[in-house]
Design a protein around this motif. Sequence first.
Motif, mmCIF file in Angstrom:
data_model
loop_
_atom_site.group_PDB
_atom_site.id
_atom_site.type_symbol
_atom_site.label_atom_id
_atom_site.label_comp_id
_atom_site.label_asym_id
_atom_site.label_seq_id
_atom_site.Cartn_x
_atom_site.Cartn_y
_atom_site.Cartn_z
ATOM 1 N N ILE A 84 64.625 35.096 71.706
ATOM 2 C CA ILE A 84 63.355 34.514 71.725
ATOM 3 C C ILE A 84 62.561 35.320 72.995
ATOM 4 N N ARG A 85 63.255 35.800 73.861
ATOM 5 C CA ARG A 85 62.756 36.631 75.104
ATOM 6 C C ARG A 85 62.270 38.118 74.360
ATOM 7 N N ALA A 86 63.057 38.531 73.498
ATOM 8 C CA ALA A 86 62.824 39.909 72.909
ATOM 9 C C ALA A 86 61.642 39.963 72.193
ATOM 10 N N ALA A 87 61.391 38.674 71.263
ATOM 11 C CA ALA A 87 60.371 38.337 70.432
ATOM 12 C C ALA A 87 59.153 38.498 71.119
ATOM 13 N N PHE A 88 59.150 37.631 72.382
ATOM 14 C CA PHE A 88 57.940 37.587 73.160
ATOM 15 C C PHE A 88 57.597 38.860 74.094
ATOM 16 N N LEU A 89 58.772 39.407 74.387
ATOM 17 C CA LEU A 89 58.366 40.798 75.132
ATOM 18 C C LEU A 89 57.602 41.715 74.199
ATOM 19 N N ASP A 90 58.043 41.751 72.814
ATOM 20 C CA ASP A 90 57.253 42.592 71.963
ATOM 21 C C ASP A 90 55.891 41.909 71.448
ATOM 22 N N SER B 255 69.211 50.808 59.671
ATOM 23 C CA SER B 255 69.269 51.737 60.540
ATOM 24 C C SER B 255 69.508 53.204 60.090
ATOM 25 N N ILE B 256 69.871 53.513 59.033
ATOM 26 C CA ILE B 256 70.316 54.743 58.639
ATOM 27 C C ILE B 256 69.344 55.211 57.318
ATOM 28 N N VAL B 257 69.564 54.558 56.279
ATOM 29 C CA VAL B 257 68.638 55.105 55.076
ATOM 30 C C VAL B 257 67.230 54.634 55.332
ATOM 31 N N PHE B 258 66.654 53.751 56.137
ATOM 32 C CA PHE B 258 65.363 53.401 56.502
ATOM 33 C C PHE B 258 64.935 53.890 57.810
ATOM 34 N N ALA B 259 66.019 54.392 58.559
ATOM 35 C CA ALA B 259 65.754 55.051 59.938
ATOM 36 C C ALA B 259 64.792 54.045 60.899
ATOM 37 N N GLY B 260 65.092 52.774 60.516
ATOM 38 C CA GLY B 260 64.096 52.018 61.373
ATOM 39 C C GLY B 260 62.527 51.864 61.138
ATOM 40 N N ASP B 261 62.307 52.371 59.781
ATOM 41 C CA ASP B 261 60.863 52.798 59.487
ATOM 42 C C ASP B 261 59.936 51.281 59.977
ATOM 43 N N PRO B 262 58.981 51.636 60.777
ATOM 44 C CA PRO B 262 58.103 50.311 61.484
ATOM 45 C C PRO B 262 57.354 49.788 60.142
ATOM 46 N N SER B 263 56.916 50.514 59.182
ATOM 47 C CA SER B 263 56.121 49.744 58.244
ATOM 48 C C SER B 263 56.830 48.686 57.383
ATOM 49 N N TYR B 264 57.923 48.388 57.787
ATOM 50 C CA TYR B 264 58.809 47.239 57.199
ATOM 51 C C TYR B 264 59.190 46.282 57.955
ATOM 52 N N GLN B 265 58.987 46.118 59.222
ATOM 53 C CA GLN B 265 59.129 45.387 60.423
ATOM 54 C C GLN B 265 58.445 44.122 60.002
ATOM 55 N N GLN B 266 57.275 43.938 59.679
ATOM 56 C CA GLN B 266 56.441 42.800 59.344
ATOM 57 C C GLN B 266 57.023 41.952 58.184
ATOM 58 N N LEU B 267 57.652 42.810 57.190
ATOM 59 C CA LEU B 267 58.188 41.953 56.159
ATOM 60 C C LEU B 267 59.325 41.386 56.574
ATOM 61 N N ILE C 153 68.618 38.126 61.176
ATOM 62 C CA ILE C 153 67.862 39.465 60.506
ATOM 63 C C ILE C 153 66.475 39.599 61.551
ATOM 64 N N LEU C 154 66.364 38.506 62.321
ATOM 65 C CA LEU C 154 64.993 38.905 63.332
ATOM 66 C C LEU C 154 65.048 40.129 63.804
ATOM 67 N N PRO C 155 66.104 40.367 64.393
ATOM 68 C CA PRO C 155 66.039 41.658 65.212
ATOM 69 C C PRO C 155 65.761 43.123 64.334
ATOM 70 N N LEU C 156 65.927 42.803 62.822
ATOM 71 C CA LEU C 156 65.208 43.839 62.071
ATOM 72 C C LEU C 156 63.734 44.165 62.101
ATOM 73 N N GLY C 157 63.026 43.053 62.264
ATOM 74 C CA GLY C 157 61.712 42.918 62.668
ATOM 75 C C GLY C 157 61.189 43.438 63.880
ATOM 76 N N LEU C 158 62.142 42.830 64.782
ATOM 77 C CA LEU C 158 61.743 43.635 66.399
ATOM 78 C C LEU C 158 61.997 45.122 66.618
ATOM 79 N N TRP C 159 63.242 45.361 66.206
ATOM 80 C CA TRP C 159 63.789 46.743 66.047
ATOM 81 C C TRP C 159 63.553 47.543 67.598
#
Length: 515
Positions: A390-396, A256-268, A306-312
């Motif tokens: 699971i709902r959040a993953a499917f919504l995104d 949240s802070i150091v990476f500021a939710g950088d989307p380029s890391y979400q797939q990882l 940690i799945l929410p880190l990929g959804l963000w």
Amino acid sequence: MSTLLPLPFALPLLVAALGMVVRNHRRLQRALTAAMLLGLIGVGAGLVAATSGGRAIAIDVGDWPGGLAITFVSDGLSALLVLTVTVSAALALLFAVSRDEDRHPLFHPMVGVLLAGVLGAMLTADLFNLFVMFEVMLIGSYVLLTLRGGRRQVRAGVIYVTVSLLASTTLLVGIALLYGTAGTVAFADLHGIVAEVPAAAVGASLVMAAIAVKASLVPMHSWLPRTYVEAAPGVTALFSGLLTKAGVYVLYRLYSIVFAGDPSYQQLWLTVAGLTMVVGVLGAVGRGDMRGILAYHMVSQVGYLILPLGLWSLAGLTAGIVYLVQYVLVKGALFVAVGTVETLTGTGRLKELGGMVRTRPWLALSFLLPALALAGIPPTSGFVGKYLLIRAAFLDAHWLAGAVAVVVSMFTLLSMIKIWNGAFWGELTDRSRREPLAARFGLRPVPAGAAGDDGPAVQKAPTNARVAGMVTPAMIVSLLVIVLGIGAQPLIELVEPAAAALLDPSTYLEAVRSL
């Protein structure tokens, strides 16, 4: 209210020191630990009230100038976890005391040291102080792991401390690189630095990798199932609610802070979460002992956390925090239930057990409801958390991540059925018969502690009061998982502002910068 912030770190250390002074008086140690836990629960509840609605509070400890002061800060997420892990620790310690695991004079002081490190890690606002908190955790956890002194416990301790020291070294190197590029290690000054200063990405990545080891993410997970199963059952229940959860919290905070939710890391993150779920649950399915199955499930469930880190997203983070809060309690309850079985029968191997639903129906129930919650079966709290995830993953449109979460839940249910059928259902085995029959004569010719203790011994069978003390923590959680499953809306409403604060940490950062 900010004056409460140093207490979750300072109070356990004070009690640990007092426990060493009175180390030959176990009743006094127990009283000090109980008072500490009650105080920490009160502090946690106060912090939850003070940070509800998305607020944050902070304090500098000591009269040091900016950049050198020890800063503690709390928002909705950290406050909720301080309260939750303290409750989990209290329940685990009730079980441990009922089993008489606190015979060693170092037990209660080391519990205080462990709690100080975990709670301090959740409240610090500085990377170097975070490193210190993890080292405090390491001291307490290593001593508790090896207190029984058997060969297997010492061997597990060597594995644990070696992996932990390697992770700590990596963490320190990452912090040094960040300091070299940014000139600071304070969270408030590192917001978004990975995107602004590309060279800082190396240091930040090393920090995250080190925390991933402590959180037991695949492929850095194998130390956990090799060490947790060798600890005393009460210590395993204590660890399950504290150690990896501190790592998960730090991953949330740093992303949240150091990476500021950088989307380029979400797939990882999505990839690591999926692999952690799958590898952990397959390891659990392949085990034949109860604590071994649950230890691998600790790995698997971290994947969900940690799945929410990929959804963000707001929905994903809300789901992740809801699942984390209930999971801390559920996993501890499961270790309490299987630890009670081991205490009564002298083994955790499923092939030697069976039929305990007839001899100990309350114990069977105390396992069943948390097991259903772990698998995500309605109407438990685990179902609410997994459904939201699971709902959040499917919504995104993260279809694969959502599908993996569903399939892994099915395998989780299969392994819980495996424990149920092996230990509680079916025909009574010699082991399962032995306890109630031997109890009539006051003797129990089984290993002195649980499975894994060195050497046989003949000891008095646990009294009904002690058995009730062992089962009570799991029964409390069994009630909670139903209450939180049916009435989850207040928890969701409490968690949602905390999730929003991760997406936009401006309130958190402003609380620190205003000191």
